[in-house]
Design a protein around this motif. Sequence first.
Motif, PDB file in Angstrom:
ATOM      1  N   CYS A  87       0.760  -1.092   0.060  1.00 59.94           N
ATOM      2  CA  CYS A  87       0.162  -0.014  -0.010  1.00 59.94           C
ATOM      3  C   CYS A  87       0.782   1.334   0.020  1.00 59.94           C
ATOM      4  CB  CYS A  87      -1.017   0.042   1.237  1.00 59.94           C
ATOM      5  SG  CYS A  87      -2.200  -1.013   1.198  1.00 59.94           S
ATOM      6  N   HIS A  88       1.808   1.337   0.674  1.00 61.03           N
ATOM      7  CA  HIS A  88       2.912   2.399   0.735  1.00 61.03           C
ATOM      8  C   HIS A  88       3.489   2.517  -0.575  1.00 61.03           C
ATOM      9  CE1 HIS A  88       6.994   4.034   1.273  1.00 61.03           C
ATOM     10  NE2 HIS A  88       6.397   4.914   2.007  1.00 61.03           N
ATOM     11  N   GLY A  89       3.839   1.373  -1.313  1.00 62.24           N
ATOM     12  CA  GLY A  89       4.456   1.705  -2.685  1.00 62.24           C
ATOM     13  C   GLY A  89       3.439   2.114  -3.826  1.00 62.24           C
ATOM     14  N   LYS A  90       2.221   1.682  -3.505  1.00 61.42           N
ATOM     15  CA  LYS A  90       1.032   2.248  -4.566  1.00 61.42           C
ATOM     16  C   LYS A  90       0.792   3.578  -4.359  1.00 61.42           C
ATOM     17  CE  LYS A  90      -1.123  -2.295  -4.751  1.00 61.42           C
ATOM     18  NZ  LYS A  90      -2.381  -2.962  -4.341  1.00 61.42           N
ATOM     19  N   ASN A  91       0.743   4.105  -2.955  1.00 58.93           N
ATOM     20  CA  ASN A  91       0.246   5.525  -2.748  1.00 58.93           C
ATOM     21  C   ASN A  91       1.185   6.555  -2.477  1.00 58.93           C
ATOM     22  OD1 ASN A  91      -2.329   4.584  -2.779  1.00 58.93           O
ATOM     23  ND2 ASN A  91      -2.390   3.716  -0.654  1.00 58.93           N
ATOM     24  N   LYS A  92       2.406   6.118  -2.525  1.00 53.91           N
ATOM     25  CA  LYS A  92       3.509   7.143  -2.194  1.00 53.91           C
ATOM     26  C   LYS A  92       3.492   8.107  -3.042  1.00 53.91           C
ATOM     27  CE  LYS A  92       7.834   5.910  -3.087  1.00 53.91           C
ATOM     28  NZ  LYS A  92       9.133   5.288  -2.790  1.00 53.91           N
ATOM     29  N   GLU A  93       3.486   8.004  -4.473  1.00 53.80           N
ATOM     30  CA  GLU A  93       3.737   9.152  -5.410  1.00 53.80           C
ATOM     31  C   GLU A  93       2.338   9.873  -5.478  1.00 53.80           C
ATOM     32  OE1 GLU A  93       6.167   9.685  -7.677  1.00 53.80           O
ATOM     33  OE2 GLU A  93       7.434   8.307  -6.559  1.00 53.80           O
ATOM     34  N   VAL A  94       1.330   9.270  -5.302  1.00 51.96           N
ATOM     35  CA  VAL A  94      -0.102  10.144  -5.083  1.00 51.96           C
ATOM     36  C   VAL A  94      -0.046  11.113  -3.924  1.00 51.96           C
ATOM     37  CG1 VAL A  94      -2.520  10.013  -5.035  1.00 51.96           C
ATOM     38  CG2 VAL A  94      -1.333   8.536  -6.358  1.00 51.96           C
ATOM     39  N   VAL A  95       0.464  10.723  -2.899  1.00 49.42           N
ATOM     40  CA  VAL A  95       0.428  11.517  -1.777  1.00 49.42           C
ATOM     41  C   VAL A  95       1.677  12.480  -1.866  1.00 49.42           C
ATOM     42  CG1 VAL A  95       1.190  11.418   0.707  1.00 49.42           C
ATOM     43  CG2 VAL A  95      -0.322   9.664  -0.111  1.00 49.42           C
ATOM     44  N   LEU A  96       2.844  12.094  -2.278  1.00 49.18           N
ATOM     45  CA  LEU A  96       3.858  13.422  -2.565  1.00 49.18           C
ATOM     46  C   LEU A  96       3.227  14.304  -3.549  1.00 49.18           C
ATOM     47  CD1 LEU A  96       7.093  11.237  -2.678  1.00 49.18           C
ATOM     48  CD2 LEU A  96       6.384  12.967  -1.051  1.00 49.18           C
ATOM     49  N   ARG A  97       2.945  13.817  -4.809  1.00 56.14           N
ATOM     50  CA  ARG A  97       2.141  14.958  -5.619  1.00 56.14           C
ATOM     51  C   ARG A  97       1.140  15.684  -5.148  1.00 56.14           C
ATOM     52  NH1 ARG A  97       0.246  11.215  -9.676  1.00 56.14           N
ATOM     53  NH2 ARG A  97       1.878   9.885  -9.604  1.00 56.14           N
ATOM     54  N   ARG A  98       0.481  15.332  -4.205  1.00 59.52           N
ATOM     55  CA  ARG A  98      -0.744  15.988  -3.804  1.00 59.52           C
ATOM     56  C   ARG A  98      -0.099  16.970  -2.672  1.00 59.52           C
ATOM     57  NH1 ARG A  98      -5.808  17.138  -2.578  1.00 59.52           N
ATOM     58  NH2 ARG A  98      -6.764  16.990  -0.654  1.00 59.52           N
ATOM     59  N   LEU A  99       0.952  16.473  -1.881  1.00 56.65           N
ATOM     60  CA  LEU A  99       1.583  17.388  -0.996  1.00 56.65           C
ATOM     61  C   LEU A  99       2.377  18.571  -1.658  1.00 56.65           C
ATOM     62  CD1 LEU A  99       2.823  15.096   2.066  1.00 56.65           C
ATOM     63  CD2 LEU A  99       1.214  17.033   2.157  1.00 56.65           C
ATOM     64  N   LEU A 100       3.028  18.150  -2.589  1.00 58.23           N
ATOM     65  CA  LEU A 100       3.873  19.319  -3.365  1.00 58.23           C
ATOM     66  C   LEU A 100       2.949  20.264  -4.244  1.00 58.23           C
ATOM     67  CD1 LEU A 100       6.623  17.244  -5.055  1.00 58.23           C
ATOM     68  CD2 LEU A 100       6.879  18.903  -3.265  1.00 58.23           C
TER      69      LEU A 100
END
Length: 119
Positions: A87-100
């Motif tokens: 789950c971390h691997g799947k959602n890591k990119e999405v969360v980082l893009r949203r935060l940025l």
Amino acid sequence: MTSQSQGIQQLLQAEKRAAERVSEARKRKARRLKQAKEEAQVEIEQYRIEREKEFQTQQRTALGTQGDLSSEIEAKTRRTLQMVQSCHGKNKEVVLRRLLSLVCDVKPELHPNYRCTSN
């Protein structure tokens, strides 16, 4: 006198035979006691071995159950850890893009409570 001496001799012989019989009876009694002790020791040893086997069986059962539980818990922990990592691997990119995007893409707006005083 000879009859008296013969009578004494007979008494001495009878006393000697009686003493021998008593001695033999004591020896037989001692042998029986020794044999009974040996038989009791054998029975005690057999009972001890039997109880030891039962104890070992119960101990293996108890420890086997604990071993099964610990291996089951370890397997469940591994599965949960793998799930969290995937789950971390799947959602890591999405969360980082949203935060940025929230941090970097600032849209200037007036606060809704702001009152304009110059008219």
